[in-house]
Write an enzyme that holds these catalytic residues in place. Structure first.
Site, PDB file in Angstrom:
ATOM      1  N   GLU A 255       0.870  -1.247   0.070  1.00 14.71           N
ATOM      2  CA  GLU A 255      -0.142   0.167   0.028  1.00 14.71           C
ATOM      3  C   GLU A 255       0.846   1.104  -0.066  1.00 14.71           C
ATOM      4  O   GLU A 255       1.592   1.647   0.955  1.00 14.71           O
ATOM      5  CB  GLU A 255      -0.950  -0.107   1.262  1.00 14.71           C
ATOM      6  CG  GLU A 255      -1.448  -1.208   1.340  1.00 14.71           C
ATOM      7  CD  GLU A 255      -2.879  -1.319   0.487  1.00 14.71           C
ATOM      8  OE1 GLU A 255      -3.265  -0.331  -0.311  1.00 14.71           O
ATOM      9  OE2 GLU A 255      -3.674  -2.302   0.080  1.00 14.71           O
ATOM     10  N   CYS A 294      -3.329   8.656   3.296  1.00 13.71           N
ATOM     11  CA  CYS A 294      -2.923   8.087   1.940  1.00 13.71           C
ATOM     12  C   CYS A 294      -3.772   8.473   1.123  1.00 13.71           C
ATOM     13  O   CYS A 294      -3.732   8.259  -0.084  1.00 13.71           O
ATOM     14  CB  CYS A 294      -2.403   6.605   1.890  1.00 13.71           C
ATOM     15  SG  CYS A 294      -3.754   5.697   2.901  1.00 13.71           S
TER      16      CYS A 294
END
Ligand code: NAP
Length: 525
Positions: A255, A294
């Site tokens: 990720e 994020c």
């Protein structure tokens, strides 16, 4: 105080001075961490053998019950976690809730969902496959829990959620977890693990934590393990090419960072609900956790005729956000987590300014409320405007990990699609429109490059879960630049901690194996 590491069933204090974790408002050193002297190879082997065996002796529903007990414990200690978030991350109450409550919500979600898997220990996929003219020789696909350990290398921005959103599905699958939190904010993750260990909820070896560098970690992982990394694209590239990871084909989930978009449709004009909903969400995304998410909105795509009005509306709301020490009255936006992050954000901002106009913020002499700018790590919320569209470079490539977003006007639907795709793979795009024709063209055209697309119109209104909120029941991850990983998505997340194997043989052996199995179709239910 030096935070101890929990490995091979023992608390081990790392050697040497270690690294200080600081308060990003005052600069005060709070605690220290060190992984020096920890035998990582032994720690991983202990987790695999002792922790793995104990977890696998339990059924899915028994492990789900343990997650329920963890969620209860974390809920009881919530106030202590908020305090650590405030001190070590400069988190406002809302920021701490995003991380800590997000973690608890996710563990609860898996505790609930895991019950549906019942008293089984592995998964059976699809129906029997005939391989001979009679029933004498058949095949059955199974998903078997990994015999190894789930190694989590985590980012600094979600010390709580980042740990538990990974640990919940891994533990439910019967795979022990080994976490290396990011050094600057390791305290909260360490405290949570310490609390779970002290409460004796999990069997020995089921959870381990190492705080500090632990740079030899990947030298000791094997083909039985899974490494789940969250962090920057640069570090991710080093993980992918690590010689031991390559040589042993270690399963790796990544990720990474992402230049996510918010897209206003042609109908989202000033005065419409869609326009107002977009403004609200953009401001929320820029300010919650000071933009250190994020999933945060980095690029705002608006029809050329709407873009300036949008810039005015967002700027107006940002002007009302008090930025400073979260301990001060009315402060809504805190600092970045460290001076290093502040420097990185300023560097990125300087690049963006080469091709953007500053419409709000960006003041280098900005004074945070109740804090000394010289020692603290603040970045003023900054809204930029870039009229270069696809021709811009930094806007599409540079993720400023802070309260910074850029409005990019687009000329038509094809242009909006091309700009969104220019992120080269993102975690999420949110679309503000009720125009069915626009949505029918745009959504499928960007879906392959986005892990999640959230569509908001007047009917959805304030009922949406948020551009940046990751729901445990929905997929999190994105292709390309976002790392190519997949997490969460309800029980789908268990797939990463199992491996598919087809067993070919007579009906008796397949029947016996199937008795301890539950239908894998439940993962997608
Ligand atoms: P980072 O610098 O890449 O570090 C991430 C983790 O990797 C830290 O735990 C770090 O440890 C560790 N690490 C670095 N080099 C290593 C090595 N050679 N061996 C083992 N571990 C190593 O990222 P960050 O600055 O913490 O996080 C910010 C980034 O994460 C942003 O770009 C953000 O977009 C991304 N992010 C993505 C997601 C997502 O779900 N996609 C979620 C959150 C954040 P140390 O701290 O000890 O150096």
């Amino acid at each position: 105080m030096k935070l101890a590491n929990y490995v091979y069933g023992q608390w081990i204090e790392g050697a040497g001075e270690g690294t200080a974790l600081n308060d990003p408002v005052t600069g005060e050193a709070l605690v220290r961490v060190s992984s020096d002297g920890v035998d990582v190879a032994h720690a991983l082997e202990f987790a695999r053998t002792v922790g793995g065996a104990a977890l696998k002796a339990l059924t899915y529903e028994e492990r789900a019950a343990k997650l329920g007990a963890i969620a209860e414990l974390l809920t009881a200690k919530r106030a202590e976690y908020f305090d650590i978030s405030l001190r070590n991350s400069g988190a406002t109450e809302g920021d701490a809730a995003f991380d800590v409550d997000g973690a608890i919500f996710t563990v609860k979600s898996y505790a609930r969902a895991g019950k549906a898997l019942g008293a089984a220990r592995h998964l059976k996929e699809g129906s029997r496959v005939a391989l001979a003219k009679t029933d004498v020789f058949q095949a059955q696909h199974f998903l078997m829990p990994l015999a190894g350990v789930a190694v989590f290398i985590n980012a600094f921005n979600f010390p709580a959620w980042g740990l538990w959103e990974k640990a919940a599905p891994a533990l439910l699958a019967g795979v022990p977890v080994f976490v290396k939190p990011a050094t600057p904010t390791a305290w909260l993750a360490q405290r949570m693990v310490a609390d779970v260990v002290e409460a004796g909820i999990l069997p020995p070896g089921a959870i381990s934590i190492v705080c500090g560098g632990a740079r030899d970690l990947l030298d000791h992982v094997t083909e039985c393990d899974v490494v789940s990394f969250t962090g920057s694209a640069d570090t991710a590239a080093r993980m992918r090419t690590h010689p031991n990871v390559v040589a042993r084909s270690v399963r790796l989930n990544i990720e990474a960072d992402s230049v996510n978009s918010a897209i206003l449709g042609p109908d989202a004009k000033p005065g419409t609900a869609e326009f107002d909903l977009a403004v609200k969400e953009i401001v929320r995304e820029m300010t919650i956790k000071t933009g250190q998410k994020c999933t945060a909105i980095r690029r705002i795509l608006a029809p050329a005729g709407t873009a300036r009005a949008l810039a005015d509306a967002v700027s107006g709301k940002l002007a009302g956000c008090k930025v400073g020490d979260p301990r001060s009255e009315g402060v809504r936006v805190g600092p970045l987590v460290s001076k290093a992050q502040q420097a990185a954000a300023f560097e990125g901002l300087a690049k963006l300014r080469q091709e953007c106009e500053v419409v709000f913020g960006g003041d280098p002499d900005f004074e945070p409320v109740g804090a000394d700018a010289a020692v603290s790590a603040f970045v003023q919320p900054t809204l930029l405007f870039c009229d270069k569209g696809l021709a811009a470079r930094f806007v599409h490539d540079v993720e400023v990990f802070g309260p910074v977003a850029t409005i990019v006007p687009y000329a038509g639907t094809a242009d909006a699609i091309a700009i969104a795709r220019r992120g080269h793979g993102s975690l999420v795009a949110s679309v503000y429109s009720g125009d069915a024709a626009f949505l029918a063209e745009l959504v499928p055209a960007i879906a392959d490059l986005h892990g999640r697309v959230m569509v908001v119109d007047a009917a959805v209104g304030a009922n949406h879960t948020g551009h940046g909120n990751v729901m445990p029941t929905c997929l999190h991850g994105g292709p390309g630049r976002a790392g190519g990983g997949e997490e969460l998505g309800g029980l789908r997340a268990l797939a990463m901690y199992h491996r598919r194997c087809v067993v070919q043989g007579g009906p008796a052996v397949l029947d016996a194996l199937s008795r301890d199995a539950v239908d894998a179709a439940l993962l997608g239910a």
